[in-house]
Design an enzyme around this catalytic site. Structure first.
Site, PDB file in Angstrom:
ATOM      1  N   GLN A  48       0.773  -1.291   0.046  1.00  0.00           N
ATOM      2  CA  GLN A  48      -0.065   0.121  -0.045  1.00  0.00           C
ATOM      3  C   GLN A  48       0.787   1.217  -0.082  1.00  0.00           C
ATOM      4  OE1 GLN A  48      -2.350  -0.381   3.474  1.00  0.00           O
ATOM      5  NE2 GLN A  48      -4.075  -1.510   2.480  1.00  0.00           N
ATOM      6  N   GLU A 116       7.167   8.031   6.419  1.00  0.00           N
ATOM      7  CA  GLU A 116       6.902   6.569   7.005  1.00  0.00           C
ATOM      8  C   GLU A 116       7.818   6.425   8.102  1.00  0.00           C
ATOM      9  OE1 GLU A 116       4.560   4.493   3.492  1.00  0.00           O
ATOM     10  OE2 GLU A 116       6.370   3.661   4.155  1.00  0.00           O
ATOM     11  N   HIS A 243       4.460  -6.492   9.965  1.00  0.00           N
ATOM     12  CA  HIS A 243       3.832  -5.158  10.051  1.00  0.00           C
ATOM     13  C   HIS A 243       3.066  -4.879  11.346  1.00  0.00           C
ATOM     14  CE1 HIS A 243       1.941  -1.625   8.462  1.00  0.00           C
ATOM     15  NE2 HIS A 243       2.596  -1.693   7.645  1.00  0.00           N
ATOM     16  N   ARG A 291       9.387  -0.304  12.521  1.00  0.00           N
ATOM     17  CA  ARG A 291       8.497  -1.448  12.617  1.00  0.00           C
ATOM     18  C   ARG A 291       8.753  -2.297  13.906  1.00  0.00           C
ATOM     19  NH1 ARG A 291       6.890  -2.590   6.310  1.00  0.00           N
ATOM     20  NH2 ARG A 291       6.013  -0.534   5.799  1.00  0.00           N
ATOM     21  N   HIS A 352       4.783 -10.095   7.866  1.00  0.00           N
ATOM     22  CA  HIS A 352       4.844  -9.064   6.643  1.00  0.00           C
ATOM     23  C   HIS A 352       5.742  -9.379   5.447  1.00  0.00           C
ATOM     24  CE1 HIS A 352       3.593  -5.516   4.352  1.00  0.00           C
ATOM     25  NE2 HIS A 352       4.923  -4.959   4.635  1.00  0.00           N
ATOM     26  N   GLU A 376      11.924 -10.125  -2.922  1.00  0.00           N
ATOM     27  CA  GLU A 376      11.937 -10.357  -1.495  1.00  0.00           C
ATOM     28  C   GLU A 376      12.429 -11.869  -1.295  1.00  0.00           C
ATOM     29  OE1 GLU A 376       8.535 -11.031   2.079  1.00  0.00           O
ATOM     30  OE2 GLU A 376       7.749 -10.219   0.259  1.00  0.00           O
ATOM     31  N   ARG A 387      13.745  -4.352   7.883  1.00  0.00           N
ATOM     32  CA  ARG A 387      13.474  -3.378   6.685  1.00  0.00           C
ATOM     33  C   ARG A 387      12.894  -2.101   6.999  1.00  0.00           C
ATOM     34  NH1 ARG A 387       9.145  -2.628   2.837  1.00  0.00           N
ATOM     35  NH2 ARG A 387       7.688  -4.004   4.261  1.00  0.00           N
ATOM     36  N   SER A 392      11.507  -1.887   0.102  1.00  0.00           N
ATOM     37  CA  SER A 392      11.375  -3.106  -0.699  1.00  0.00           C
ATOM     38  C   SER A 392      11.153  -2.963  -2.344  1.00  0.00           C
ATOM     39  CB  SER A 392      10.266  -4.267   0.075  1.00  0.00           C
ATOM     40  OG  SER A 392       9.115  -3.558  -0.098  1.00  0.00           O
TER      41      SER A 392
END
Length: 528
Positions: A48, A116, A243, A291, A352, A376, A387, A392
């Site tokens: 997303q 982010e 995630h 994360r 995730h 990946e 990550r 990615s």
């Protein structure tokens, strides 16, 4: 049946399709994409948030992006890989745009950049809140329009072919292992032989080994498992990224709906059911911490308070702006009775992204000659122990470019190996016990989620090892007795991947990045 292709590409996400477009343009031979389902079903489609690239040169630069990536990776990244991805990202963004990808722009024509978790600047290019789907759409159109690329949908790669299949003894100490192509299960459940001069593994993730994941059900770690069985080098599999914010909606676990990191960059705040914001207790960056930190914090709060989810709150933001930036999340939540402009979103962590995988160099070359791995399923060293958000997709296209250039330069050095035998399934029976596969599949998810999750211990990992070993013996016995099917091969791959994650977690005697164990002290970077 035997087929011959100069470039055999196993997987059809952003890595596989961008590589195919680049080698097809070079006109150096026949190109084939093997796709286990349909072309539109790939991990790429579920991404997303967006694509990270230095774009706003007034505020951002390569050094900042490199630093953010290494900090998020807990300082065990391959610095050369980080520099390669960050510095080559802008030119690959241009390639994505040339292939038809539409990134959102402001009224003045500049890219509308998001920020982010873990990023020090606004550098995330996006298309609303379905960037991966937009990239997949553009690449599918470009690939389908290219007459030099053959697409084989609903074909499943069973094994890569090495000299082992010619009768030679191959071990992990063999100085040279060569890939000659792959055995591929066709839609009629027959195994065909695909000979190639160059083979590229880009099979995506392995989140389906966990009970709850943002990945599609097809993300069963096929590439890592095939390469490991072929005695190739696989690395850093203990670093499974959860995630922090998948939508909590019981019954939707494969995939769990992703609530993008960009929503926290937009100003979303993680809260307990009583409305208390809790992230500042764990990190000064609050809800915008990397994360691994956020996922562990949520996991701890859920266990401490006896709850099965927390909340992400954007009700303090302008309702129309929220709907504009996150139209698909708004629509999805509304479909289950939640108006995110008025109510908090129930969220919880879900498996995730795999930071490890098939070890490759800066050209995407694996330890097996003539075999590349990108996307990946590969381990480039970019991510280190964790990550950084939105790194990615750009890694996949940068390494697809590097692998394409290298393989185009060397493809003429390789010949087809016509001595490869066809797949032999003489004496095998039709499997009448599919319940064994279904039940074992569930067991893998339970084992990995319960014992090899966000927080680990020696005892839990040992229990996972023992349970997986038993499943491995049972499944290998079944594989040898019956005619193969996709679900049996996927189960076999999931058990292999679960074993690799567990073994490498046992071997890492420290807390580092995404690997957090209660039996070993935190290293210096975690001490406060």
């Amino acid at each position: 049946m035997t087929y011959k292709y100069d470039f055999l590409i196993i997987g059809a996400g952003i890595a596989g399709m961008s590589y195919a477009l680049k080698v097809a343009k070079a006109k150096k031979g026949k190109v084939c994409i093997i796709c286990k389902t349909t072309l539109d079903e790939a991990n790429t489609r579920f991404a997303q948030g967006g694509v990270a690239s230095v774009t706003n040169l007034e505020l951002d630069n390569f050094d900042k992006h490199i630093h953010d990536t290494i900090v998020a990776g807990d300082y065990i990244n391959d610095v050369d890989a980080v520099k390669q991805v960050v510095t080559k990202a802008p030119e690959q963004i241009k390639a994505l745009v040339e292939w038809g990808t539409n990134f959102d722009k402001k009224n003045n024509g500049d890219y509308d950049l998001h920020r982010e978790g873990g990023h020090s600047e606004f550098r995330i290019l996006h298309h609303a809140d379905d960037t991966g789907a937009e990239i997949q759409r553009a690449l599918m159109a470009a690939v389908r329009a290219n007459p030099d690329i053959e697409i084989k949908e609903n074909h499943f790669a069973v094994e890569i072919i090495t000299q082992h299949h010619l009768g030679a003894r191959v071990t992990r100490r063999s100085p040279y292992i060569y890939c000659y192509g792959a055995y591929v299960l066709n839609p009629e459940n027959k195994v065909d032989t695909y000979l190639s001069r160059v083979t590229v593994m880009c099979t995506g993730g392995c989140g389906a080994v966990y009970q709850t994941t943002t990945n599609p059900v097809i993300a069963t770690g096929d590439g890592e498992a095939m390469v490991y069985r072929a005695k190739g080098t696989v690395k850093d599999m203990e670093f499974v990224q959860f995630h922090p914010t998948s939508l909590y909606h019981p019954g939707e676990t494969h995939p769990a709906y992703l609530i993008t990191e960009a929503m926290r960059g937009y100003g979303g705040i993680l809260k307990l059911p009583n409305g208390e914001a809790f992230m500042k207790k764990y990190d000064e960056r609050g809800s915008l911490a990397p994360r691994d930190i956020v996922a562990r914090a949520i996991d701890k709060e859920m266990k401490k308070n006896g709850i099965d989810h927390v909340y992400l709150d954007v009700t303090h933001k302008d309702p129309e702006e929220t709907k504009h930036h996150f139209p698909n999340i708004y629509k999805k939540c509304l479909s289950i009775g939640i108006d995110i402009t008025k109510e908090m979103i129930p969220v919880r962590p879900a498996a995730h992204y795999m930071c490890g995988g098939i070890k490759v160099d800066l050209n995407g070359c694996s330890s097996i000659e003539r075999l590349y791995a990108i996307g990946e399923c590969s381990c480039t060293g970019l991510h280190g122990g964790n990550r950084l958000a939105s790194n990615s997709l750009i890694e996949a296209v940068v390494y697809a470019d590097a692998a394409a250039k290298h393989s185009i330069e060397h493809v003429d050095d390789y010949d087809f190996n016509d001595k490869v035998p066809e797949w032999n399934d003489e004496g095998t029976l039709t499997n009448e016990e599919h319940v064994l596969i279904t039940q074992a599949n569930k067991e893998v998810g339970e084992i990995m989620s319960n014992y090899v999750g966000i927080v680990r211990s020696d005892l839990r990992l040992k229990r996972a090892w023992d349970r997986l070993d038993l499943l491995y013996e049972e499944t290998e016995s079944l594989f040898k007795r019956v005619k193969i099917s996709r679900d049996l091969c996927e189960l076999r791959n999931m058990i292999n991947v679960g074993y690799l994650i567990t073994r490498m977690a046992i071997e890492r005697k420290e807390c580092r990045g995404l690997h957090y164990t209660i039996d070993y002290p935190l290293h210096a970077y975690d001490k406060k």
